[in-house]
Design an enzyme around this catalytic site. Sequence first.
Site, PDB file in Angstrom:
ATOM      1  N   CYS A 259       0.877  -1.180   0.000  1.00 13.95           N
ATOM      2  CA  CYS A 259       0.000   0.000   0.000  1.00 13.95           C
ATOM      3  C   CYS A 259       0.916   1.232   0.000  1.00 13.95           C
ATOM      4  O   CYS A 259       1.989   1.188  -0.593  1.00 13.95           O
ATOM      5  CB  CYS A 259      -0.953  -0.039   1.201  1.00 13.95           C
ATOM      6  N   GLN A 260       0.507   2.295   0.661  1.00 14.46           N
ATOM      7  CA  GLN A 260       1.328   3.496   0.674  1.00 14.46           C
ATOM      8  C   GLN A 260       2.492   3.379   1.665  1.00 14.46           C
ATOM      9  O   GLN A 260       3.626   3.677   1.335  1.00 14.46           O
ATOM     10  CB  GLN A 260       0.485   4.725   1.020  1.00 14.46           C
TER      11      GLN A 260
END
Length: 155
Positions: free
Chosen positions: A118-119
């Site tokens: 993800c981030q």
Amino acid sequence: MLLVLCALSVVVVAEETHCGGTPDRLCDVKPEAVYYKEPPITDSEVSYKQLKTMFPSSSIQLFDVRNPDEFEAGHIPGSTNVPLGELQKALRLSSDQFKQRFGVRAPHKEDSSIVVYCQRGRRSATALDIMWALGFSRARHYAGGYSDWVQREEQ
């Protein structure tokens, strides 16, 4: 309100949760989702260096669990966007349905080349919990996420 039922090493989410401005591992998960409190494997994280060495292999299955707008703004090359909120349902699709929806072959429970990111690692940790609960016990996550990837690629 979040109602979580714990039994042995498994967590079952009984109500839908929302971030409310404070994201955590159970942010925006769906009811009846099952998560492991403890990972079923010890080698659950992939480093930047490990991920880079996996790329020559065409067998890597790299899934970005961020929202579509985040994915469109930038992603690790070769990754497929399967947003966290859709992951559990997506992994239950038939192989043909998965390929039609996401454009890549469906992961199999015994695959050792599945990596989610993800981030910054929070959502991918939750995605990993979902995958483990569904039997994808060899899946791993890139804990540094896209932020770490971009930083290291710019060096």
